[in-house]
Design a protein around this motif. Structure first.
Motif, PDB file in Angstrom:
ATOM      1  N   ASP A 112      -6.036   1.331  42.507  1.00 34.50           N
ATOM      2  CA  ASP A 112      -6.186   1.169  41.144  1.00 34.50           C
ATOM      3  C   ASP A 112      -6.917  -0.118  40.278  1.00 34.50           C
ATOM      4  O   ASP A 112      -6.377  -0.578  39.285  1.00 34.50           O
ATOM      5  CB  ASP A 112      -5.305   0.770  40.652  1.00 34.50           C
ATOM      6  CG  ASP A 112      -3.629   2.058  41.020  1.00 34.50           C
ATOM      7  OD1 ASP A 112      -4.157   3.114  41.298  1.00 34.50           O
ATOM      8  OD2 ASP A 112      -2.673   1.553  41.510  1.00 34.50           O
ATOM      9  N   ILE A 113      -7.909  -0.923  41.179  1.00 33.91           N
ATOM     10  CA  ILE A 113      -8.619  -1.310  40.668  1.00 33.91           C
ATOM     11  C   ILE A 113     -10.101  -1.076  39.682  1.00 33.91           C
ATOM     12  O   ILE A 113     -10.340   0.293  39.801  1.00 33.91           O
ATOM     13  CB  ILE A 113      -9.675  -1.874  41.242  1.00 33.91           C
ATOM     14  CG1 ILE A 113      -8.856  -2.549  43.065  1.00 33.91           C
ATOM     15  CG2 ILE A 113     -10.766  -3.679  41.154  1.00 33.91           C
ATOM     16  CD1 ILE A 113      -9.389  -2.913  43.806  1.00 33.91           C
ATOM     17  N   PRO A 114     -10.061  -1.493  38.385  1.00 31.83           N
ATOM     18  CA  PRO A 114     -10.566  -1.413  37.040  1.00 31.83           C
ATOM     19  C   PRO A 114     -12.067  -1.227  37.591  1.00 31.83           C
ATOM     20  O   PRO A 114     -12.569  -1.946  37.825  1.00 31.83           O
ATOM     21  CB  PRO A 114     -10.380  -2.124  35.812  1.00 31.83           C
ATOM     22  CG  PRO A 114      -8.949  -2.668  36.129  1.00 31.83           C
ATOM     23  CD  PRO A 114      -9.071  -2.979  37.934  1.00 31.83           C
ATOM     24  N   SER A 115     -12.788  -0.303  37.658  1.00 37.08           N
ATOM     25  CA  SER A 115     -13.794   0.562  37.054  1.00 37.08           C
ATOM     26  C   SER A 115     -14.500  -0.786  36.442  1.00 37.08           C
ATOM     27  O   SER A 115     -16.258  -1.248  36.295  1.00 37.08           O
ATOM     28  CB  SER A 115     -14.360   1.714  37.080  1.00 37.08           C
ATOM     29  OG  SER A 115     -14.089   1.729  35.507  1.00 37.08           O
TER      30      SER A 115
ATOM     31  N   ASN B  16     -16.766  -9.738  40.661  1.00 38.56           N
ATOM     32  CA  ASN B  16     -15.095 -10.266  40.168  1.00 38.56           C
ATOM     33  C   ASN B  16     -13.924 -10.040  41.207  1.00 38.56           C
ATOM     34  O   ASN B  16     -13.166 -10.502  41.534  1.00 38.56           O
ATOM     35  CB  ASN B  16     -14.708  -9.773  38.895  1.00 38.56           C
ATOM     36  CG  ASN B  16     -15.545 -10.246  38.025  1.00 38.56           C
ATOM     37  OD1 ASN B  16     -16.338 -11.327  37.825  1.00 38.56           O
ATOM     38  ND2 ASN B  16     -15.919  -9.602  36.499  1.00 38.56           N
ATOM     39  N   MET B  17     -14.172  -8.627  41.913  1.00 39.52           N
ATOM     40  CA  MET B  17     -13.178  -8.512  43.100  1.00 39.52           C
ATOM     41  C   MET B  17     -13.645  -9.971  44.060  1.00 39.52           C
ATOM     42  O   MET B  17     -12.531  -9.822  44.499  1.00 39.52           O
ATOM     43  CB  MET B  17     -13.758  -6.471  43.554  1.00 39.52           C
ATOM     44  CG  MET B  17     -13.626  -5.529  42.331  1.00 39.52           C
ATOM     45  SD  MET B  17     -14.091  -4.288  43.486  1.00 39.52           S
ATOM     46  CE  MET B  17     -14.937  -3.215  41.986  1.00 39.52           C
TER      47      MET B  17
ATOM     48  N   GLY C  63      -4.317 -10.254  38.353  1.00 39.39           N
ATOM     49  CA  GLY C  63      -3.668 -10.201  36.930  1.00 39.39           C
ATOM     50  C   GLY C  63      -2.926  -8.206  36.658  1.00 39.39           C
ATOM     51  O   GLY C  63      -1.985  -8.608  35.563  1.00 39.39           O
ATOM     52  N   LEU C  64      -3.158  -7.941  37.797  1.00 36.99           N
ATOM     53  CA  LEU C  64      -2.756  -6.401  37.940  1.00 36.99           C
ATOM     54  C   LEU C  64      -2.178  -6.275  39.087  1.00 36.99           C
ATOM     55  O   LEU C  64      -2.520  -6.468  39.626  1.00 36.99           O
ATOM     56  CB  LEU C  64      -3.940  -5.689  37.562  1.00 36.99           C
ATOM     57  CG  LEU C  64      -5.080  -6.247  35.767  1.00 36.99           C
ATOM     58  CD1 LEU C  64      -6.524  -4.841  36.063  1.00 36.99           C
ATOM     59  CD2 LEU C  64      -4.005  -5.386  34.492  1.00 36.99           C
ATOM     60  N   PRO C  65      -1.543  -4.877  38.913  1.00 36.60           N
ATOM     61  CA  PRO C  65      -0.829  -4.319  40.581  1.00 36.60           C
ATOM     62  C   PRO C  65      -1.541  -3.401  40.387  1.00 36.60           C
ATOM     63  O   PRO C  65      -1.863  -2.937  39.790  1.00 36.60           O
ATOM     64  CB  PRO C  65       0.449  -3.921  39.321  1.00 36.60           C
ATOM     65  CG  PRO C  65       0.560  -3.437  37.864  1.00 36.60           C
ATOM     66  CD  PRO C  65      -0.487  -4.582  37.572  1.00 36.60           C
TER      67      PRO C  65
ATOM     68  N   GLN D 209     -14.651   6.884  38.781  1.00 34.80           N
ATOM     69  CA  GLN D 209     -14.440   7.490  37.452  1.00 34.80           C
ATOM     70  C   GLN D 209     -13.789   5.972  36.793  1.00 34.80           C
ATOM     71  O   GLN D 209     -14.256   5.121  37.234  1.00 34.80           O
ATOM     72  CB  GLN D 209     -13.584   8.307  37.327  1.00 34.80           C
ATOM     73  CG  GLN D 209     -13.804   9.956  37.495  1.00 34.80           C
ATOM     74  CD  GLN D 209     -12.604  11.329  36.958  1.00 34.80           C
ATOM     75  OE1 GLN D 209     -12.072  11.107  37.114  1.00 34.80           O
ATOM     76  NE2 GLN D 209     -13.806  12.151  37.458  1.00 34.80           N
ATOM     77  N   LYS D 210     -12.546   6.340  36.873  1.00 38.88           N
ATOM     78  CA  LYS D 210     -12.038   4.648  35.778  1.00 38.88           C
ATOM     79  C   LYS D 210     -12.008   3.766  36.515  1.00 38.88           C
ATOM     80  O   LYS D 210     -10.887   2.622  36.511  1.00 38.88           O
ATOM     81  CB  LYS D 210     -10.344   4.874  34.740  1.00 38.88           C
ATOM     82  CG  LYS D 210     -10.700   6.169  33.733  1.00 38.88           C
ATOM     83  CD  LYS D 210      -9.868   6.305  32.923  1.00 38.88           C
ATOM     84  CE  LYS D 210      -9.647   6.986  31.902  1.00 38.88           C
ATOM     85  NZ  LYS D 210      -8.951   7.979  30.907  1.00 38.88           N
TER      86      LYS D 210
END
Length: 243
Positions: free
Chosen positions: A19-22, A28-29, A78-80, A48-49
């Motif tokens: 679920d890490i945004p592309s 950043n990661m 800041g994201l789950p 993809q996403k």
């Protein structure tokens, strides 16, 4: 490899993160993962996403506490995000998607930040007992998908109303769609073309012999009264040498 040498080997974990945004860069990661501890090595896989990351990391005390408590979701930037032991295969990871519920038609005012505050224990989703969640956009409709540990936990919410902001909907059972396309059947072979009999070497040799015999016969006629037997014998001798 990052070059970091672990200090406490008891805190080293190899973790697969979903679920890490592309849209996040690799830098950043790495910076966000510092909130979990010191990264020793990392691998990225774009899907993809989202990006799936496998990381070898020396966890800090806070992250190690979440990991040991069996928490399915951890905060990252800041994201789950969902995390799993890296030695789990795909079937084991998919087992956590076995019990799902969905709210359909969730308004845009409902955000991830609303559902996953800085202290997840204060989340509006905490009372229903879900272990993880995801907001998705599907065919013009927003959906809130929640993941449960068991059928007993899921059964407690199915059919029950739930309010988010000014929206109220009923929880429904949800199954992850199978996005794999069926393999196309191989193209049919041209049976008519394959059924044609190709000439063999034997047939070719027979045809050559027939031509030679015909030529000899023609020469025989043309020679007339000349000492044709001698000449024909020489021709046959030459043909044998060529054959």
């Amino acid at each position: 490899m990052t070059g970091y040498v672990p200090i406490n080997k008891d805190l080293i974990r190899e973790i697969t993160v979903y679920d890490i945004p592309s849209t996040w860069s690799q830098l950043n990661m790495l910076n966000h993962l510092k909130a979990w501890g010191q990264v020793v090595a990392i691998k990225f896989k774009s899907q993809q996403k989202y990006v799936t990351v496998t990381v070898l990391i020396e966890l800090n005390q806070a992250a190690n506490g979440l990991w040991n408590d069996g928490v399915w979701t951890a905060p990252l930037g800041g994201l789950p995000v969902r995390w799993f032991p890296a030695n789990w295969n795909l079937k084991q990871r998919k087992e956590r998607e076995r019990f799902q519920a969905v709210l359909k038609g969730v308004p845009a005012s409902v955000t991830t930040a609303m559902l996953y505050p800085e202290n997840p224990a204060h989340s509006i989703l905490a009372p229903i007992g879900c272990k993880a969640f995801k907001l998705i956009q599907d065919r013009g409709s927003r959906k809130l998908i929640t993941y449960f540990e068991s059928w007993a936990d899921l059964d407690k919410v199915i059919g029950k109303p739930f309010s988010l902001d000014e929206f109220t909907g009923d929880w429904m059972r949800y199954f992850t769609p199978n996005l794999k396309q069926r393999r196309r059947n191989p193209q049919k072979m041209n049976q008519e073309g394959d059924s044609k009999v190709r000439p063999t070497n034997t047939n070719t040799q027979s045809s050559k012999k027939q031509k030679v015999a015909k030529e000899i016969k023609n020469i025989d006629k043309a020679l007339g009264g000349i000492d044709k037997l001698t000449i024909l014998a020489e021709i046959r001798s030459m043909l044998r040498k060529l054959g």
